[in-house]
Design a protein around this motif. Structure first.
Motif, PDB file in Angstrom:
ATOM      1  N   PRO A  14      17.578  -7.809  11.442  1.00 40.73           N
ATOM      2  CA  PRO A  14      16.271  -6.804  11.060  1.00 40.73           C
ATOM      3  C   PRO A  14      15.345  -5.721  11.528  1.00 40.73           C
ATOM      4  CG  PRO A  14      15.999  -8.803  13.064  1.00 40.73           C
ATOM      5  CD  PRO A  14      17.355  -8.771  12.607  1.00 40.73           C
ATOM      6  N   GLY A  15      14.507  -5.478  10.710  1.00 43.29           N
ATOM      7  CA  GLY A  15      14.297  -4.092  11.632  1.00 43.29           C
ATOM      8  C   GLY A  15      12.566  -5.071  12.280  1.00 43.29           C
ATOM      9  N   ARG A  16      11.755  -3.819  12.317  1.00 42.30           N
ATOM     10  CA  ARG A  16      10.638  -4.034  13.266  1.00 42.30           C
ATOM     11  C   ARG A  16       9.811  -4.498  12.154  1.00 42.30           C
ATOM     12  NH1 ARG A  16      11.574   1.316  16.256  1.00 42.30           N
ATOM     13  NH2 ARG A  16      11.981   1.858  14.576  1.00 42.30           N
ATOM     14  N   ARG A  17       8.880  -5.677  12.781  1.00 40.83           N
ATOM     15  CA  ARG A  17       7.832  -5.833  11.752  1.00 40.83           C
ATOM     16  C   ARG A  17       5.801  -5.655  12.593  1.00 40.83           C
ATOM     17  NH1 ARG A  17       7.096  -9.759   7.477  1.00 40.83           N
ATOM     18  NH2 ARG A  17       8.726  -9.321   7.000  1.00 40.83           N
ATOM     19  N   LEU A  18       5.255  -5.092  11.841  1.00 38.41           N
ATOM     20  CA  LEU A  18       3.952  -4.570  13.468  1.00 38.41           C
ATOM     21  C   LEU A  18       2.675  -5.101  11.975  1.00 38.41           C
ATOM     22  CD1 LEU A  18       2.646  -1.691  15.290  1.00 38.41           C
ATOM     23  CD2 LEU A  18       1.492  -2.672  14.073  1.00 38.41           C
ATOM     24  N   ARG A  74     -15.237  -6.749   1.835  1.00 38.84           N
ATOM     25  CA  ARG A  74     -13.840  -7.695   1.358  1.00 38.84           C
ATOM     26  C   ARG A  74     -13.428  -6.467   2.658  1.00 38.84           C
ATOM     27  NH1 ARG A  74     -17.398  -4.870  -3.117  1.00 38.84           N
ATOM     28  NH2 ARG A  74     -17.002  -3.149  -2.210  1.00 38.84           N
ATOM     29  N   SER A  75     -11.729  -7.343   2.765  1.00 39.42           N
ATOM     30  CA  SER A  75     -11.456  -6.366   4.058  1.00 39.42           C
ATOM     31  C   SER A  75      -9.688  -7.886   3.945  1.00 39.42           C
ATOM     32  CB  SER A  75     -11.970  -7.392   4.947  1.00 39.42           C
ATOM     33  OG  SER A  75     -11.604  -9.172   5.055  1.00 39.42           O
ATOM     34  N   MET A  76      -9.360  -6.241   4.484  1.00 37.89           N
ATOM     35  CA  MET A  76      -7.797  -7.078   4.125  1.00 37.89           C
ATOM     36  C   MET A  76      -7.111  -6.316   5.753  1.00 37.89           C
ATOM     37  SD  MET A  76      -6.486  -4.297   1.400  1.00 37.89           S
ATOM     38  CE  MET A  76      -7.065  -2.662   1.505  1.00 37.89           C
ATOM     39  N   GLY A  77      -5.905  -7.077   6.110  1.00 42.95           N
ATOM     40  CA  GLY A  77      -4.467  -6.508   6.596  1.00 42.95           C
ATOM     41  C   GLY A  77      -3.492  -5.540   6.457  1.00 42.95           C
ATOM     42  N   PHE A  78      -2.788  -4.890   7.447  1.00 44.21           N
ATOM     43  CA  PHE A  78      -1.877  -4.076   6.970  1.00 44.21           C
ATOM     44  C   PHE A  78      -0.604  -5.052   7.818  1.00 44.21           C
ATOM     45  CE2 PHE A  78      -5.221  -1.841   6.055  1.00 44.21           C
ATOM     46  CZ  PHE A  78      -5.406  -1.586   5.205  1.00 44.21           C
ATOM     47  N   ALA A  79       0.345  -4.884   7.022  1.00 42.44           N
ATOM     48  CA  ALA A  79       1.979  -4.678   7.603  1.00 42.44           C
ATOM     49  C   ALA A  79       2.825  -3.913   7.793  1.00 42.44           C
ATOM     50  CB  ALA A  79       2.145  -6.204   7.477  1.00 42.44           C
ATOM     51  N   LEU A  80       2.898  -3.646   8.689  1.00 46.45           N
ATOM     52  CA  LEU A  80       4.428  -1.938   8.509  1.00 46.45           C
ATOM     53  C   LEU A  80       5.520  -2.565   8.545  1.00 46.45           C
ATOM     54  CD1 LEU A  80       3.971   1.340  10.298  1.00 46.45           C
ATOM     55  CD2 LEU A  80       6.520   0.105   9.776  1.00 46.45           C
ATOM     56  N   VAL A  81       6.112  -3.067   7.676  1.00 45.29           N
ATOM     57  CA  VAL A  81       7.626  -3.937   7.591  1.00 45.29           C
ATOM     58  C   VAL A  81       8.301  -2.588   7.262  1.00 45.29           C
ATOM     59  CG1 VAL A  81       8.460  -6.265   6.925  1.00 45.29           C
ATOM     60  CG2 VAL A  81       6.322  -5.914   6.866  1.00 45.29           C
ATOM     61  N   GLU A  82       9.703  -2.661   8.518  1.00 50.54           N
ATOM     62  CA  GLU A  82      11.045  -2.269   7.962  1.00 50.54           C
ATOM     63  C   GLU A  82      11.823  -2.838   7.606  1.00 50.54           C
ATOM     64  OE1 GLU A  82      10.461   0.668  11.599  1.00 50.54           O
ATOM     65  OE2 GLU A  82      11.964  -0.800  12.234  1.00 50.54           O
ATOM     66  N   ASP A  83      12.727  -2.435   6.530  1.00 53.36           N
ATOM     67  CA  ASP A  83      14.174  -2.439   5.559  1.00 53.36           C
ATOM     68  C   ASP A  83      14.916  -3.107   7.199  1.00 53.36           C
ATOM     69  OD1 ASP A  83      12.481  -2.233   3.949  1.00 53.36           O
ATOM     70  OD2 ASP A  83      14.117  -0.957   3.041  1.00 53.36           O
ATOM     71  N   PRO A 117      10.479  -1.567  20.201  1.00 53.46           N
ATOM     72  CA  PRO A 117      11.247  -1.877  19.770  1.00 53.46           C
ATOM     73  C   PRO A 117      12.597  -2.808  18.999  1.00 53.46           C
ATOM     74  CG  PRO A 117      11.053  -3.275  22.433  1.00 53.46           C
ATOM     75  CD  PRO A 117       9.833  -2.842  21.333  1.00 53.46           C
ATOM     76  N   TYR A 118      13.602  -2.396  18.921  1.00 50.56           N
ATOM     77  CA  TYR A 118      14.564  -3.175  18.127  1.00 50.56           C
ATOM     78  C   TYR A 118      14.080  -4.858  18.277  1.00 50.56           C
ATOM     79  CZ  TYR A 118      15.247   0.804  14.734  1.00 50.56           C
ATOM     80  OH  TYR A 118      14.938   1.370  13.893  1.00 50.56           O
ATOM     81  N   PRO A 119      14.239  -5.580  17.334  1.00 53.74           N
ATOM     82  CA  PRO A 119      14.440  -6.873  18.061  1.00 53.74           C
ATOM     83  C   PRO A 119      16.103  -7.395  17.998  1.00 53.74           C
ATOM     84  CG  PRO A 119      14.017  -7.038  15.293  1.00 53.74           C
ATOM     85  CD  PRO A 119      13.653  -5.895  16.076  1.00 53.74           C
ATOM     86  N   ALA A 166       0.942  -1.162  -0.306  1.00 51.91           N
ATOM     87  CA  ALA A 166       0.364   0.040   0.099  1.00 51.91           C
ATOM     88  C   ALA A 166       0.910   1.346  -0.149  1.00 51.91           C
ATOM     89  CB  ALA A 166      -1.241  -0.191   1.290  1.00 51.91           C
ATOM     90  N   TYR A 167       1.878   0.830   0.894  1.00 50.75           N
ATOM     91  CA  TYR A 167       2.754   2.409   0.478  1.00 50.75           C
ATOM     92  C   TYR A 167       4.071   1.980   1.087  1.00 50.75           C
ATOM     93  CZ  TYR A 167       4.627   6.452   2.645  1.00 50.75           C
ATOM     94  OH  TYR A 167       5.465   7.899   3.248  1.00 50.75           O
ATOM     95  N   ASP A 168       5.147   2.530  -0.094  1.00 54.76           N
ATOM     96  CA  ASP A 168       6.996   1.557  -0.396  1.00 54.76           C
ATOM     97  C   ASP A 168       6.962   2.940  -0.380  1.00 54.76           C
ATOM     98  OD1 ASP A 168       9.169   0.749  -0.489  1.00 54.76           O
ATOM     99  OD2 ASP A 168       8.429   0.793  -2.913  1.00 54.76           O
ATOM    100  N   ALA A 169       7.702   3.348   1.432  1.00 57.85           N
ATOM    101  CA  ALA A 169       8.620   4.645   2.151  1.00 57.85           C
ATOM    102  C   ALA A 169      10.004   3.486   1.870  1.00 57.85           C
ATOM    103  CB  ALA A 169       8.738   4.793   3.060  1.00 57.85           C
ATOM    104  N   GLU A 170      10.956   4.965   2.196  1.00 55.79           N
ATOM    105  CA  GLU A 170      12.066   4.463   1.802  1.00 55.79           C
ATOM    106  C   GLU A 170      13.204   3.446   2.677  1.00 55.79           C
ATOM    107  OE1 GLU A 170      16.913   6.735   2.384  1.00 55.79           O
ATOM    108  OE2 GLU A 170      14.585   8.609   2.698  1.00 55.79           O
ATOM    109  N   ALA A 171      13.033   3.364   3.790  1.00 59.12           N
ATOM    110  CA  ALA A 171      13.138   2.465   4.675  1.00 59.12           C
ATOM    111  C   ALA A 171      11.987   1.622   5.632  1.00 59.12           C
ATOM    112  CB  ALA A 171      13.945   2.622   6.573  1.00 59.12           C
TER     113      ALA A 171
END
Length: 307
Positions: free
Chosen positions: A201-205, A142-151, A304-306, A124-129
């Motif tokens: 690894p970055g963080r994942r929510l 119609r439904s969907m979830g979201f995952a914020l995934v850091e590089d 926090p970061y892993p 949905a959203y591609d950011a720098e990091a």
């Protein structure tokens, strides 16, 4: 670099005096994202001090308890002389309904509101990091979830090793840590892998919105730092959960266990548990041995970061 989650609304379809309809705000390094926007979300934002400078709203589906806060929020942003664009990400074939909310009562926002239809299983959203990915869910619409995934982050810099190799303290340390080889005064070239460890690894929510337990959530939530999962019902209402397209707390715990997440936040709590939500926590904890809790309105959580 901080990531803070504020639970603005944790009730099921019917709000209670203690729980507002669905809304979660994530502040990542000062950039604010709103996941769902149930009725009264703007007041919850005031009450819990999150600030109004949101850049994106991510909508899981079109049921009222997830979207009816949009008109009031848009108009309040307008009254506060907002000029920055706002992006609203919605499931397929939802644009027209969201446009109606944005323009409720004939309102014409004085700032750009861009509505993006996004298919599950995409970005949905591609950011720098980092990026915000969509994930297929199973609800009654119609439904969907979201995952914020850091590089991934660079590995740890071994200062002692760098000094042993003759790298002078200063800018070359930073260049090596960023993955760039450097040349020393004697002509030797030091490569990053000589002084920098493996990527970390970055963080994942992950935020599911309303859903039955689904494999797609297990996959995207693998090793996540925080999973915010539908836990509308206790185990004795599992048939009702199945019929209405929701999860029980135990089922949410099973998803968390399969995914190996660090923490599980149970949300979208039915009003029938207004006086006794602790049983949801207990039932999830019977199948998930990580940190598990029923989220409450106003609760703030740092991710926090892993290690």
């Amino acid at each position: 670099m901080s990531m803070r989650v504020t639970f603005l609304g944790t009730s099921g379809a019917v709000p209670t005096t203690q729980r507002a309809p669905s809304a979660v705000l994530v502040n990542r390094e000062g950039e604010r994202f709103l996941f769902d926007c149930g009725e009264g979300t703007q007041r919850q934002m005031m009450r819990f001090g999150t600030g109004f400078d949101i850049s994106h709203i991510f909508v899981t589906h079109l049921h009222g308890d997830h979207i009816l806060g949009i008109p009031g929020l848009i108009q309040s942003l307008d009254f506060n002389d907002r000029t920055d664009a706002l992006a609203i990400h919605v499931p397929p074939r939802s644009r027209e309904a969201i446009q109606d909310l944005v323009h409720a009562g004939g309102h014409q926002p004085g700032f750009p509101v861009r509505i993006h239809e996004v298919t599950p299983g995409s970005v949905a959203y591609d950011a720098e990091a980092f990026e915000v990915r969509t994930v297929e869910t199973d609800h009654r619409t119609r439904s969907m979830g979201f995952a914020l995934v850091e590089d991934d982050r660079p590995g740890r810099f071994d200062r002692q090793r760098a000094e042993e190799l003759g790298v002078p303290v200063g800018p070359k340390f930073g260049r090596l840590h960023e993955g760039e080889a450097v040349e020393l005064d004697d002509g030797r070239v030091i490569e990053p892998d000589q002084v920098v460890g493996d990527p970390r690894p970055g963080r994942r929510l992950v935020y599911t919105g309303d859903t039955r337990p689904v494999d797609a959530v297990v996959d995207v939530a693998a090793d996540a730092d925080l999973l915010i999962h539908d836990a509308t019902f206790a185990d004795d209402e599992r048939q009702r959960a199945r019929h209405t397209g929701h999860s029980t707390a135990r089922e949410a715990g099973q998803v968390a266990a399969r995914a190996g997440v660090d923490r599980l936040a149970l949300t979208h709590v039915s009003s029938r548990y207004a006086g006794g939500w602790e049983r949801l926590e207990r039932e999830a904890a019977e199948v998930f041995d990580g940190e598990c809790f029923v989220a409450s309105d106003g609760q703030k959580l740092d991710v926090p970061y892993p290690e």
